[in-house]
Design an enzyme around this catalytic site. Structure first.
Site, PDB file in Angstrom:
ATOM      1  N   GLU A 177       0.823  -1.214   0.000  1.00 37.54           N
ATOM      2  CA  GLU A 177       0.000   0.000   0.000  1.00 37.54           C
ATOM      3  C   GLU A 177       0.857   1.265   0.000  1.00 37.54           C
ATOM      4  O   GLU A 177       0.828   2.061   0.939  1.00 37.54           O
ATOM      5  CB  GLU A 177      -1.001  -0.062   1.145  1.00 37.54           C
ATOM      6  CG  GLU A 177      -1.979  -1.213   0.911  1.00 37.54           C
ATOM      7  CD  GLU A 177      -2.868  -1.526   2.106  1.00 37.54           C
ATOM      8  OE1 GLU A 177      -3.031  -0.661   2.982  1.00 37.54           O
ATOM      9  OE2 GLU A 177      -3.382  -2.663   2.164  1.00 37.54           O
ATOM     10  N   HIS A 379     -17.842 -11.405   5.449  1.00 37.46           N
ATOM     11  CA  HIS A 379     -16.586 -10.720   5.781  1.00 37.46           C
ATOM     12  C   HIS A 379     -15.820 -11.489   6.841  1.00 37.46           C
ATOM     13  O   HIS A 379     -16.372 -11.818   7.895  1.00 37.46           O
ATOM     14  CB  HIS A 379     -16.858  -9.297   6.276  1.00 37.46           C
ATOM     15  CG  HIS A 379     -15.601  -8.511   6.502  1.00 37.46           C
ATOM     16  ND1 HIS A 379     -15.279  -7.912   7.692  1.00 37.46           N
ATOM     17  CD2 HIS A 379     -14.558  -8.260   5.666  1.00 37.46           C
ATOM     18  CE1 HIS A 379     -14.107  -7.299   7.582  1.00 37.46           C
ATOM     19  NE2 HIS A 379     -13.648  -7.501   6.362  1.00 37.46           N
ATOM     20  N   HIS A 380     -14.576 -11.800   6.550  1.00 38.32           N
ATOM     21  CA  HIS A 380     -13.669 -12.443   7.500  1.00 38.32           C
ATOM     22  C   HIS A 380     -12.411 -11.608   7.634  1.00 38.32           C
ATOM     23  O   HIS A 380     -11.484 -11.746   6.837  1.00 38.32           O
ATOM     24  CB  HIS A 380     -13.269 -13.846   7.008  1.00 38.32           C
ATOM     25  CG  HIS A 380     -14.384 -14.840   7.012  1.00 38.32           C
ATOM     26  ND1 HIS A 380     -14.372 -15.966   6.218  1.00 38.32           N
ATOM     27  CD2 HIS A 380     -15.534 -14.897   7.728  1.00 38.32           C
ATOM     28  CE1 HIS A 380     -15.475 -16.675   6.445  1.00 38.32           C
ATOM     29  NE2 HIS A 380     -16.206 -16.046   7.343  1.00 38.32           N
ATOM     30  N   GLU A 381     -12.370 -10.722   8.613  1.00 40.72           N
ATOM     31  CA  GLU A 381     -11.110 -10.030   8.918  1.00 40.72           C
ATOM     32  C   GLU A 381     -10.306 -10.967   9.813  1.00 40.72           C
ATOM     33  O   GLU A 381     -10.818 -11.433  10.838  1.00 40.72           O
ATOM     34  CB  GLU A 381     -11.387  -8.697   9.624  1.00 40.72           C
ATOM     35  CG  GLU A 381     -10.141  -7.943  10.051  1.00 40.72           C
ATOM     36  CD  GLU A 381      -9.200  -7.669   8.887  1.00 40.72           C
ATOM     37  OE1 GLU A 381      -9.555  -6.904   7.995  1.00 40.72           O
ATOM     38  OE2 GLU A 381      -8.075  -8.261   8.871  1.00 40.72           O
ATOM     39  N   HIS A 459      -8.440  -8.925   0.923  1.00 42.73           N
ATOM     40  CA  HIS A 459      -7.782  -7.643   1.166  1.00 42.73           C
ATOM     41  C   HIS A 459      -6.491  -7.873   1.954  1.00 42.73           C
ATOM     42  O   HIS A 459      -6.364  -8.884   2.640  1.00 42.73           O
ATOM     43  CB  HIS A 459      -8.713  -6.699   1.928  1.00 42.73           C
ATOM     44  CG  HIS A 459      -9.654  -5.982   1.004  1.00 42.73           C
ATOM     45  ND1 HIS A 459      -9.858  -4.627   1.043  1.00 42.73           N
ATOM     46  CD2 HIS A 459     -10.423  -6.449  -0.014  1.00 42.73           C
ATOM     47  CE1 HIS A 459     -10.719  -4.280   0.094  1.00 42.73           C
ATOM     48  NE2 HIS A 459     -11.091  -5.373  -0.559  1.00 42.73           N
ATOM     49  N   GLU A 460      -5.559  -6.944   1.818  1.00 48.87           N
ATOM     50  CA  GLU A 460      -4.197  -7.135   2.346  1.00 48.87           C
ATOM     51  C   GLU A 460      -3.718  -8.531   1.961  1.00 48.87           C
ATOM     52  O   GLU A 460      -3.234  -9.309   2.781  1.00 48.87           O
ATOM     53  CB  GLU A 460      -4.123  -6.952   3.871  1.00 48.87           C
ATOM     54  CG  GLU A 460      -4.548  -5.590   4.345  1.00 48.87           C
ATOM     55  CD  GLU A 460      -6.056  -5.428   4.341  1.00 48.87           C
ATOM     56  OE1 GLU A 460      -6.738  -6.368   4.742  1.00 48.87           O
ATOM     57  OE2 GLU A 460      -6.544  -4.377   3.908  1.00 48.87           O
ATOM     58  N   GLU A 478      -7.359  -6.856  -3.035  1.00 47.82           N
ATOM     59  CA  GLU A 478      -6.902  -5.470  -2.903  1.00 47.82           C
ATOM     60  C   GLU A 478      -5.422  -5.473  -3.288  1.00 47.82           C
ATOM     61  O   GLU A 478      -5.089  -5.666  -4.449  1.00 47.82           O
ATOM     62  CB  GLU A 478      -7.165  -4.997  -1.472  1.00 47.82           C
ATOM     63  CG  GLU A 478      -6.970  -3.518  -1.261  1.00 47.82           C
ATOM     64  CD  GLU A 478      -7.033  -3.152   0.210  1.00 47.82           C
ATOM     65  OE1 GLU A 478      -7.629  -2.124   0.533  1.00 47.82           O
ATOM     66  OE2 GLU A 478      -6.450  -3.889   1.045  1.00 47.82           O
ATOM     67  N   GLU A 484      -9.971   3.429   0.435  1.00 47.06           N
ATOM     68  CA  GLU A 484     -10.002   3.707   1.871  1.00 47.06           C
ATOM     69  C   GLU A 484      -9.024   4.820   2.258  1.00 47.06           C
ATOM     70  O   GLU A 484      -9.260   5.552   3.205  1.00 47.06           O
ATOM     71  CB  GLU A 484      -9.728   2.436   2.668  1.00 47.06           C
ATOM     72  CG  GLU A 484      -8.376   1.810   2.373  1.00 47.06           C
ATOM     73  CD  GLU A 484      -8.184   0.435   3.022  1.00 47.06           C
ATOM     74  OE1 GLU A 484      -9.120  -0.080   3.640  1.00 47.06           O
ATOM     75  OE2 GLU A 484      -7.078  -0.107   2.894  1.00 47.06           O
TER      76      GLU A 484
HETATM   77  C1  NOJ Z   1      -8.840  -3.381   5.604  1.00 49.17           C
HETATM   78  C2  NOJ Z   1      -9.685  -3.556   4.392  1.00 49.17           C
HETATM   79  O1  NOJ Z   1      -8.993  -3.204   3.217  1.00 49.17           O
HETATM   80  C3  NOJ Z   1     -10.912  -2.724   4.566  1.00 49.17           C
HETATM   81  O2  NOJ Z   1     -11.685  -2.748   3.389  1.00 49.17           O
HETATM   82  C4  NOJ Z   1     -11.674  -3.236   5.755  1.00 49.17           C
HETATM   83  O3  NOJ Z   1     -12.793  -2.418   5.970  1.00 49.17           O
HETATM   84  C5  NOJ Z   1     -10.814  -3.232   7.014  1.00 49.17           C
HETATM   85  N1  NOJ Z   1      -9.557  -3.854   6.766  1.00 49.17           N
HETATM   86  C6  NOJ Z   1     -11.482  -3.970   8.160  1.00 49.17           C
HETATM   87  O4  NOJ Z   1     -11.567  -5.322   7.868  1.00 49.17           O
HETATM   88 CA    CA Z   2      -6.773  -2.360   2.952  1.00 48.51          CA
END
Ligand code: NOJ
Ligand code: CA
Length: 681
Positions: A177, A379-381, A459-460, A478, A484
C-alpha cells in the site's frame, strides 16, 4: 576432434567470460528471442532480445540452498527440447472472453559436474522458457524426488537499456500500500512486482511472476548498474522455500511491449498459469455490491459493538433496500462477528467467524435480502492471523453457505511481517504476507471456499500472479492503496495514483479498489477527484466484483452518477487501452459481455487535458448513441464542488458516432469521463 579443438580456440579467443550458446528460442512471430548460454565457469545465463536489440543482457540463473552448496557454477546443459503451442481459451469471467496463448517453448536440463564428491548423484534442475511475441517467462523445475530447502534464488535480471521505473518498495511495513515511485531504473532499491519500466527508446517492460503456488514471492533487488536479482520473501526458517520434489517454481515473467497499450493488454501472466482446476464454475458470478463499510472508514459507525455499531439489523436492512432498489446483487457487512471490541488490529485470535453480535441476525438478514433478490457478502477479517483463521475455516464457510452467502471478503490487516502461521510441528510464527506459508494459506482458503461454491475477495492479500485462471472463484483482491486512503489516508491518493495503478498493480489482475465515492467526501478531507472520475474508475480499474461504497443518501443526491453505476457492467467481452501514457492519463474501452454496448473510462493525473479517443474498436458500418458524462468546467481536484450534478460538476451529453469518429473527452485536472456507446438498431 577438430570440432572440439575449434570450439576450444573460439572460447579461448573470446576471453574468460565467454559463453557458449546452449539454445535459442524465437517467439512465434520472431519478435523476441531468448538465449540460454553457459560460460567458461559453467554458469548458466539467460538473455532476451527484441527484434535483434538486447532487452535483458546475459543474466545468471541458480539457487542458494540451506543444506548444500549453491547451484550455480559447474553446470552442464543438456540438449534443448523445443515445443510450440497456439490455443485460444475462454475465461469464465474477465476483462476479455477469449485469450490466445501463442508461444514457443524451450526446455534445458542443467546438471552439476560432480562437485559433491564420488558416489553422490549429480544435482539437476530443468529451466523451461516460454517465448510469446509480447513477453517471456521461465521457471525452474526440480525433477527429482526428495526435500528441497531453498535459501534464496540467484536469478538475475540484467536490463540492457536505460529506463524509467515505476515501483513500490518491498519488505516495508505497509505491504503493497504505497504510492508509486517514478525513478531511473538504477534507483530502484528493493521492489514488489509488477515493476514497470519504460526504456529511453520507448519499450515498455513489466517484471513480475506468474503462478505463485507454495513458494515465497519474488522481490526485485538492485545489485549494481542495471542489474537486479530475485530475492525471495523471508521466512523464520533458514529455508525461504521448503518443498518435496518434483516441483516447479513460479514463472519469472517479463512483458516486453512496444507501446503502453500493448503492455496493458498483454495476457502473459494469465497464459503462464494452469487452466481451471475447479471444473464447473458457472456459480462464479461477477457482481456489484453495496455495504456496511464506508461509514466505518468515515468513523460515523464502528465495527465494534456499541451505540455506533454499523452491522445492526436495521442498518443492514437499509443497505439491502438500497441494493435491491438499484439492482446491486451484494451487500457486504463488516463488523458482524465477535472480535472487534478490543485491539482487533493486533489480535486476530479474538475473532469468531461463526458467532455474531446480538444486534445482527445472520439468518434473518440473509432471508430478508434473499426475498429482494440480494445476497449478503460475507466478511472475515483475520488481522493476519492465518493460523487462527484456518482452524475456523470449515465452520466459517459452512455457516455462510447455509445462509446463501456465496462471496466472502477476507482481510489480513497486520503490518507486513506480522502475519501468523502455524508450522508443521504446531509452533506459531510471524511471517510476511507473501511468504511461502501465506501463499499456501491463500490457496487453502480459496479451495475450501470453492468446495462450498463461495467466491473470495482478499484484502491485504498476497499479490496477484494470475491464479484466477486456475481458481476462478478467487475473483478479486486489494493489494494496493485503494479508496479507503481517501477516507483517512495521510496522504490521500493523489490523482496520479489511479493512473499509475493501471500500468503497475493492475497488470497482475483485478483489484477491489472500491470506486464510486460520489460525495467526494472522506473523513474530514475531500477526495482529490471529480465525480466523473469516480465513475470512470469502474471502467478503468478492472474487477469482476465492484463495490458501490458511498452512503445511499449520497447516491440519492447524485442521480446521474447512480444511473451510470447501475448500468456499468462488471464482466467484459473485450478490453482495449485506447489512449494514455504511464504517469499521465489512461482511457480504457471495454465491451459488455451481455450486450453490444461499449464503455469508455478516462482518467488523468493532476493535469487537465483533452484526450482524443479513436472509436475504431466499434463495429464498422454501425451507428452508436454515445452517452457522455464528463467534468463540468471551472473546477478541479483542488476545488471540486461536492454538490455533484446539481452544481454542474458532471455534465452529460448524447450524440451519434461511428467507428470512423474520434471523440475528444475533456478531463479536468484530477478528473475523468465516461462514455456508454449503444448500437442504434
Ligand atoms: C482493511 C480492508 O482493506 C478494509 O476494506 C476493511 O474495511 C478493514 N480492513 C477492516 O476489515
Ligand atoms: Ca486495505
Amino acid at each position: 576432434m577438430i570440432g572440439r579443438l575449434l570450439m576450444a580456440v573460439v572460447l579461448w579467443l573470446a576471453g574468460p567470460a565467454a559463453a557458449a550458446t546452449v539454445g535459442v528460442l524465437d517467439s512465434p512471430g520472431r519478435v523476441l528471442q531468448v538465449t540460454l548460454a553457459i560460460d567458461n565457469d559453467g554458469r548458466a545465463t539467460w538473455a532476451v532480445a527484441r527484434k535483434g536489440v538486447a532487452v535483458v543482457a546475459p543474466s545468471r540463473l541458480g539457487f542458494l540452498f540451506v543444506d548444500g552448496p549453491k547451484f550455480e557454477r559447474n553446470l552442464v546443459a543438456g540438449r534443448p527440447v523445443f515445443a510450440r503451442a497456439d490455443a485460444t481459451w475462454e475465461q469464465p469471467w474477465g476483462e476479455r472472453r477469449f485469450v490466445r496463448d501463442d508461444h514457443a517453448e524451450m526446455r534445458v536440463r542443467l546438471t552439476e559436474k560432480g562437485s559433491l564428491g564420488a558416489g553422490v548423484k549429480a544435482r539437476r534442475i530443468d529451466v523451461v522458457f516460454k517465448a510469446f511475441d509480447d513477453g517471456v517467462g521461465f521457471r525452474y523445475e526440480f525433477p527429482d524426488a526428495g526435500a528441497v530447502q531453498i535459501a534464496d534464488e540467484l536469478t538475475e535480471f540484467n536490463f540492457a537499456a536505460p529506463a524509467t521505473a515505476w515501483w513500490i518498495p518491498a519488505g516495508e511495513w505497509n505491504r503493497y500500500e504505497y504510492l508509486y515511485n517514478r525513478t531511473p531504473l538504477e534507483a530502484i532499491g528493493r521492489a514488489h512486482t509488477p515493476v514497470t519500466l519504460r526504456t529511453d527508446a520507448g519499450l515498455h517492460i513489466a517484471v513480475h511472476e506468474a503462478a505463485l503456488v507454495d513458494y515465497a514471492a519474488m522481490w526485485l533487488q538492485h545489485v549494481d548498474g542495471r542489474n537486479f536479482k530475485a530475492v525471495l520473501s523471508p521466512s523464520w526458517r533458514a529455508a525461504k522455500v521448503l518443498r518435496q520434489g518434483p516441483f516447479a517454481s513460479p514463472w519469472r515473467a517479463l512483458v516486453i511491449a512496444p507501446t503502453a497499450a500493448a503492455l496493458v493488454e498483454s495476457n502473459l501472466f494469465l497464459n503462464l498459469n494452469e487452466p481451471n482446476k475447479l471444473g464447473d464454475v458457472s456459480w462464479v458470478k461477477p457482481f456489484k455490491y453495496a455495504g456496511v463499510w464506508w461509514e466505518m472508514h468515515l468513523d460515523t459507525k464502528t465495527w465494534a459493538s456499541g451505540d455506533r455499531h454499523g452491522a445492526t439489523d436495521a442498518n443492514v436492512r437499509r443497505h439491502i433496500d438500497f441494493a435491491a432498489r438499484n439492482g446491486f446483487r451484494g451487500v457486504l457487512v463488516e463488523g458482524w462477528n465477535l472480535g472487534w471490541d478490543g485491539d482487533w488490529f493486533g489480535r486476530g485470535e479474538d475473532f469468531s467467524f461463526t458467532r455474531s453480535y446480538p444486534d445482527f441476525d445472520l439468518k434473518g438478514l440473509a432471508d430478508y435480502a434473499g426475498d429482494k433478490g440480494v445476497r449478503l457478502v460475507g466478511h472475515h477479517e483475520t488481522s493476519g492471523n492465518a493460523a487462527h483463521y484456518e482452524d475456523a475455516l470449515a465452520a466459517a464457510f459452512d455457516l455462510y453457505a447455509a445462509n446463501g452467502v456465496d462471496a466472502v471478503k477476507t482481510g489480513y490487516v497486520a503490518d507486513a511481517g506480522q502475519a501468523k502461521v502455524r508450522d508443521a510441528d504446531g509452533s506459531l510464527h510471524y511471517t510476511w504476507h507473501d511468504s511461502q506459508p501465506m501463499a499456501a494459506h491463500h490457496l487453502k482458503v480459496v479451495t475450501e471456499a470453492a468446495k462450498r461454491r463461495i467466491m473470495v475477495n482478499a484484502h491485504e492479500p498476497i499479490k496477484d500472479t494470475g491464479l484466477r485462471r486456475t481458481y476462478p472463484n478467487w475473483v478479486s483482491r486489494e493489494g494496493a492503496r485503494g479508496m479507503e486512503y481517501n477516507a483517512w489516508g495521510q496522504p490521500r491518493n493523489p490523482p496520479g495514483h489511479d493512473v499509475d495503478l493501471v500500468f503497475t498493480r493492475m497488470l497482475a489482475g483485478p483489484m477491489d479498489y472500491t470506486p464510486g465515492i460520489v460525495s467526494l467526501a472522506g473523513k474530514g478531507q475531500a477526495l482529490q477527484s471529480t465525480v466523473a472520475r469516480q465513475l470512470a474508475l469502474y471502467v478503468v480499474l478492472y474487477s469482476p466484483v465492484q463495490m458501490v461504497p458511498d452512503l445511499p443518501e449520497n447516491y440519492a443526491a447524485n442521480p446521474v452518477a447512480l444511473g451510470f453505476i447501475r448500468a456499468v457492467p462488471v464482466d467484459w467481452a473485450e478490453s482495449r487501452m485506447v489512449a494514455g501514457e504511464i504517469g499521465a492519463h489512461v482511457s480504457m474501452a471495454r465491451k459488455d459481455r451481455g450486450s453490444d454496448a461499449w464503455y469508455v473510462g478516462s482518467i488523468t493525473d493532476a493535469t487537465a487535458r483533452t484526450v482524443a479517443v479513436p472509436l475504431g474498436f466499434l463495429d464498422a458500418g454501425r451507428r452508436y448513441r454515445a452517452e457522455i458524462i464528463q467534468d463540468g468546467t471551472g473546477f478541479d481536484w483542488r476545488t471540486a464542488p461536492r454538490a455533484a450534478d446539481k452544481a454542474g460538476t458532471i455534465v452529460s451529453e448524447t450524440r451519434e458516432v461511428t467507428a470512423a469518429d474520434t471523440m475528444d473527452l475533456r478531463l479536468n485536472a484530477g478528473g475523468g469521463a465516461v462514455v456508454r456507446l449503444v448500437p442504434i438498431s
